[in-house]
Design a protein around this motif. Structure first.
Motif, PDB file in Angstrom:
ATOM      1  N   PRO A  24      -1.772 -11.918  -0.988  1.00 15.58           N
ATOM      2  CA  PRO A  24      -2.643 -11.437  -2.064  1.00 15.58           C
ATOM      3  C   PRO A  24      -3.020  -9.963  -1.965  1.00 15.58           C
ATOM      4  O   PRO A  24      -3.288  -9.332  -2.983  1.00 15.58           O
ATOM      5  CB  PRO A  24      -3.905 -12.317  -1.931  1.00 15.58           C
ATOM      6  N   SER A  25      -3.107  -9.422  -0.736  1.00 16.19           N
ATOM      7  CA  SER A  25      -3.604  -8.063  -0.595  1.00 16.19           C
ATOM      8  C   SER A  25      -2.842  -7.305   0.479  1.00 16.19           C
ATOM      9  O   SER A  25      -2.190  -7.895   1.336  1.00 16.19           O
ATOM     10  CB  SER A  25      -5.097  -8.067  -0.268  1.00 16.19           C
ATOM     11  N   GLN A  26      -2.954  -5.991   0.444  1.00 19.96           N
ATOM     12  CA  GLN A  26      -2.176  -5.135   1.328  1.00 19.96           C
ATOM     13  C   GLN A  26      -2.689  -5.128   2.756  1.00 19.96           C
ATOM     14  O   GLN A  26      -1.974  -4.753   3.677  1.00 19.96           O
ATOM     15  CB  GLN A  26      -2.164  -3.712   0.762  1.00 19.96           C
ATOM     16  N   SER A  27      -3.928  -5.546   2.949  1.00 24.82           N
ATOM     17  CA  SER A  27      -4.497  -5.522   4.298  1.00 24.82           C
ATOM     18  C   SER A  27      -4.999  -6.890   4.734  1.00 24.82           C
ATOM     19  O   SER A  27      -5.940  -6.997   5.510  1.00 24.82           O
ATOM     20  CB  SER A  27      -5.654  -4.513   4.361  1.00 24.82           C
ATOM     21  N   GLY A  28      -4.352  -7.955   4.212  1.00 29.41           N
ATOM     22  CA  GLY A  28      -4.835  -9.290   4.549  1.00 29.41           C
ATOM     23  C   GLY A  28      -5.993  -9.677   3.649  1.00 29.41           C
ATOM     24  O   GLY A  28      -6.072  -9.274   2.495  1.00 29.41           O
ATOM     25  N   MET A  29      -6.924 -10.465   4.156  1.00 27.51           N
ATOM     26  CA  MET A  29      -8.027 -10.949   3.340  1.00 27.51           C
ATOM     27  C   MET A  29      -8.918  -9.802   2.868  1.00 27.51           C
ATOM     28  O   MET A  29      -9.313  -8.940   3.650  1.00 27.51           O
ATOM     29  CB  MET A  29      -8.868 -11.960   4.130  1.00 27.51           C
ATOM     30  N   GLY A  30      -9.208  -9.787   1.571  1.00 32.27           N
ATOM     31  CA  GLY A  30     -10.203  -8.862   1.047  1.00 32.27           C
ATOM     32  C   GLY A  30      -9.739  -7.464   0.739  1.00 32.27           C
ATOM     33  O   GLY A  30     -10.553  -6.604   0.398  1.00 32.27           O
ATOM     34  N   GLY A  31      -8.460  -7.168   0.816  1.00 30.83           N
ATOM     35  CA  GLY A  31      -7.973  -5.824   0.585  1.00 30.83           C
ATOM     36  C   GLY A  31      -7.556  -5.581  -0.856  1.00 30.83           C
ATOM     37  O   GLY A  31      -7.794  -6.400  -1.755  1.00 30.83           O
ATOM     38  N   LYS A  32      -6.912  -4.445  -1.079  1.00 34.94           N
ATOM     39  CA  LYS A  32      -6.421  -4.092  -2.406  1.00 34.94           C
ATOM     40  C   LYS A  32      -5.305  -5.047  -2.816  1.00 34.94           C
ATOM     41  O   LYS A  32      -4.428  -5.367  -2.016  1.00 34.94           O
ATOM     42  CB  LYS A  32      -5.902  -2.655  -2.387  1.00 34.94           C
ATOM     43  N   PRO A  33      -5.310  -5.528  -4.074  1.00 34.42           N
ATOM     44  CA  PRO A  33      -4.298  -6.518  -4.482  1.00 34.42           C
ATOM     45  C   PRO A  33      -2.876  -5.970  -4.384  1.00 34.42           C
ATOM     46  O   PRO A  33      -2.626  -4.788  -4.611  1.00 34.42           O
ATOM     47  CB  PRO A  33      -4.665  -6.804  -5.950  1.00 34.42           C
ATOM     48  N   ARG A  34      -1.972  -6.856  -4.033  1.00 37.08           N
ATOM     49  CA  ARG A  34      -0.552  -6.527  -4.075  1.00 37.08           C
ATOM     50  C   ARG A  34      -0.006  -6.856  -5.467  1.00 37.08           C
ATOM     51  O   ARG A  34      -0.656  -7.523  -6.279  1.00 37.08           O
ATOM     52  CB  ARG A  34       0.225  -7.371  -3.049  1.00 37.08           C
ATOM     53  N   ASP A  35       1.220  -6.427  -5.712  1.00 40.25           N
ATOM     54  CA  ASP A  35       1.919  -6.818  -6.931  1.00 40.25           C
ATOM     55  C   ASP A  35       2.191  -8.319  -6.880  1.00 40.25           C
ATOM     56  O   ASP A  35       2.798  -8.823  -5.921  1.00 40.25           O
ATOM     57  CB  ASP A  35       3.236  -6.049  -7.049  1.00 40.25           C
ATOM     58  N   ALA A  57      -4.650 -20.617   2.755  1.00 40.89           N
ATOM     59  CA  ALA A  57      -6.074 -20.966   2.678  1.00 40.89           C
ATOM     60  C   ALA A  57      -6.588 -20.499   1.325  1.00 40.89           C
ATOM     61  O   ALA A  57      -6.127 -19.479   0.793  1.00 40.89           O
ATOM     62  CB  ALA A  57      -6.886 -20.309   3.799  1.00 40.89           C
ATOM     63  N   ASP A  58      -7.556 -21.210   0.783  1.00 43.86           N
ATOM     64  CA  ASP A  58      -8.146 -20.796  -0.488  1.00 43.86           C
ATOM     65  C   ASP A  58      -8.852 -19.456  -0.353  1.00 43.86           C
ATOM     66  O   ASP A  58      -8.945 -18.690  -1.314  1.00 43.86           O
ATOM     67  CB  ASP A  58      -9.138 -21.863  -0.975  1.00 43.86           C
ATOM     68  N   PHE A  59      -9.334 -19.144   0.861  1.00 47.34           N
ATOM     69  CA  PHE A  59     -10.042 -17.876   1.037  1.00 47.34           C
ATOM     70  C   PHE A  59      -9.109 -16.702   1.317  1.00 47.34           C
ATOM     71  O   PHE A  59      -9.568 -15.594   1.585  1.00 47.34           O
ATOM     72  CB  PHE A  59     -11.122 -17.981   2.124  1.00 47.34           C
ATOM     73  N   TYR A  60      -7.793 -16.907   1.250  1.00 48.08           N
ATOM     74  CA  TYR A  60      -6.844 -15.795   1.309  1.00 48.08           C
ATOM     75  C   TYR A  60      -6.778 -15.173  -0.088  1.00 48.08           C
ATOM     76  O   TYR A  60      -6.015 -15.612  -0.960  1.00 48.08           O
ATOM     77  CB  TYR A  60      -5.462 -16.268   1.739  1.00 48.08           C
ATOM     78  N   ARG A  61      -7.610 -14.158  -0.306  1.00 51.02           N
ATOM     79  CA  ARG A  61      -7.729 -13.531  -1.618  1.00 51.02           C
ATOM     80  C   ARG A  61      -7.796 -12.019  -1.470  1.00 51.02           C
ATOM     81  O   ARG A  61      -8.137 -11.500  -0.411  1.00 51.02           O
ATOM     82  CB  ARG A  61      -9.014 -13.992  -2.331  1.00 51.02           C
ATOM     83  N   SER A  62      -7.510 -11.331  -2.564  1.00 47.91           N
ATOM     84  CA  SER A  62      -7.726  -9.889  -2.587  1.00 47.91           C
ATOM     85  C   SER A  62      -9.221  -9.614  -2.710  1.00 47.91           C
ATOM     86  O   SER A  62     -10.014 -10.499  -3.052  1.00 47.91           O
ATOM     87  CB  SER A  62      -6.975  -9.265  -3.764  1.00 47.91           C
ATOM     88  N   GLY A  63      -9.607  -8.362  -2.442  1.00 52.27           N
ATOM     89  CA  GLY A  63     -11.017  -8.019  -2.461  1.00 52.27           C
ATOM     90  C   GLY A  63     -11.682  -8.226  -3.800  1.00 52.27           C
ATOM     91  O   GLY A  63     -12.870  -8.568  -3.872  1.00 52.27           O
ATOM     92  N   ASP A  64     -10.920  -8.037  -4.894  1.00 51.74           N
ATOM     93  CA  ASP A  64     -11.497  -8.236  -6.221  1.00 51.74           C
ATOM     94  C   ASP A  64     -11.257  -9.643  -6.759  1.00 51.74           C
ATOM     95  O   ASP A  64     -11.571  -9.939  -7.916  1.00 51.74           O
ATOM     96  CB  ASP A  64     -10.942  -7.202  -7.202  1.00 51.74           C
ATOM     97  N   HIS A  65     -10.683 -10.510  -5.928  1.00 53.36           N
ATOM     98  CA  HIS A  65     -10.433 -11.917  -6.247  1.00 53.36           C
ATOM     99  C   HIS A  65      -9.442 -12.108  -7.397  1.00 53.36           C
ATOM    100  O   HIS A  65      -9.375 -13.189  -7.991  1.00 53.36           O
ATOM    101  CB  HIS A  65     -11.743 -12.654  -6.565  1.00 53.36           C
ATOM    102  N   THR A  66      -8.648 -11.079  -7.703  1.00 59.06           N
ATOM    103  CA  THR A  66      -7.650 -11.235  -8.755  1.00 59.06           C
ATOM    104  C   THR A  66      -6.351 -11.837  -8.239  1.00 59.06           C
ATOM    105  O   THR A  66      -5.516 -12.282  -9.031  1.00 59.06           O
ATOM    106  CB  THR A  66      -7.338  -9.876  -9.411  1.00 59.06           C
ATOM    107  N   ALA A  67      -6.167 -11.836  -6.941  1.00 56.97           N
ATOM    108  CA  ALA A  67      -4.948 -12.383  -6.344  1.00 56.97           C
ATOM    109  C   ALA A  67      -5.335 -13.436  -5.308  1.00 56.97           C
ATOM    110  O   ALA A  67      -6.157 -13.176  -4.432  1.00 56.97           O
ATOM    111  CB  ALA A  67      -4.120 -11.290  -5.697  1.00 56.97           C
TER     112      ALA A  67
END
Length: 282
Positions: A24-35, A57-67
């Motif tokens: 979901p994100s470039q730095s693991g949990m909570g980071g900037k969304p990936r493509d 895991a359900d909590f594997y998300r981008s920081g803005d929760h879009t991914a």
């Protein structure tokens, strides 16, 4: 060294799988969304390369929760092919100010969120995740694990596991219900959990380390570099090969958001360590 493991005695999986945390994100949990399409492409390619065990895991998300990792898995792979095993984790709650530990009464909702996100009627493997980076020594996990065991009895979960625990927690949980897998931090440069690995091997429990490649930190180890050069392999491939050679119950779940890195990780299967290699890495 066999390339397969019988999880819980009834699910045959390849010991080299895939971890979804970095999708979901470039730095693991909570980071900037990936493509998002890149994430879906990684998942589809993983299955083409023989992956039949995905850790999420359900909590594997981008920081803005879009991914969301679970959403990407469902969109890319559902309806799931026969033989694909998806493992997930519950325990932490996502709050506006960060993560906190869930109570026993929260376990049902967390399991149901994973069922919905993944589009499944029953989860193959659910880990109870506790603590942060170190096991919460001396803290009982019984009530939370009992709640998950009840959901297993209802048919919402096939197998139960534990994440970030010590051997005391493992014994406590096994007195409640069967434990089929443990997921703790362990890799070639962080080998402190040999007691847990030995306990899992004795009981036939899968040991699927998180951060198998160092968790974003390079496996800076002269011994690995020496063996890698001998095999004309990367240090990462050699680290994964060592992990799989360390015990017949270890599972490797390297994660990436890159198809190129995925292909490099999966090429680890061609790296066969000799007795000399293992002695150098001891």
């Amino acid at each position: 060294m066999t390339s397969e493991f019988r999880l819980g005695g009834d699910l045959t999986i390849n010991r080299l799988g895939f971890g979804a945390m970095r999708l979901p994100s470039q730095s693991g949990m909570g980071g900037k969304p990936r493509d998002l399409e890149t994430g879906r492409a990684v998942l589809r390619r993983a299955l083409e390369l023989g992956v039949n065990h995905i850790d999420t895991a359900d909590f594997y998300r981008s920081g803005d929760h879009t991914a969301h990792a679970n959403t990407l898995i469902r969109e890319a792979l559902h309806p799931y092919p026969d033989g694909l095993v998806i493992a997930t984790k519950v325990g932490p709650l996502i709050r506006p100010d960060g993560y906190s530990a869930g109570a026993p009464s929260d376990m049902r909702a967390l399991v149901e969120e994973n069922l919905t996100g993944l589009g499944m009627d029953r989860l193959d493997l659910v880990y109870l995740r506790v603590g942060h980076m170190e096991p919460p020594h001396g803290e009982s996990i019984a009530a939370r694990f009992e709640a998950l065991a009840e959901l297993r009895e209802e048919g919402l979960i096939r197998h139960l596991g534990l994440s970030n625990v010590d051997t005391g927690h493992l014994n406590e949980a096994r007195a409640i219900a069967p434990v089929t897998a443990v997921q703790n931090q362990y890799h070639a440069a962080h080998r402190a959990d040999v007691e847990m690995l030995a306990a899992c091997e004795e009981a036939g429990i899968a040991f699927a380390p998180f951060f198998p490649l160092g968790g974003g930190r390079e496996l800076d180890d002269d011994r690995l570099a020496k063996v890698a050069a001998r095999h004309r392999a990367s240090v990462a491939q050699t680290g994964l090969a060592w992990l799989l050679a360390s015990s017949p119950v270890t599972l490797a779940i390297p994660g990436t958001g890159s198809v190129r890195h995925l292909e490099e990780n999966m090429a680890t299967e061609s790296v066969v360590l000799s007795d000399e290699d293992l002695a150098d890495l001891a």
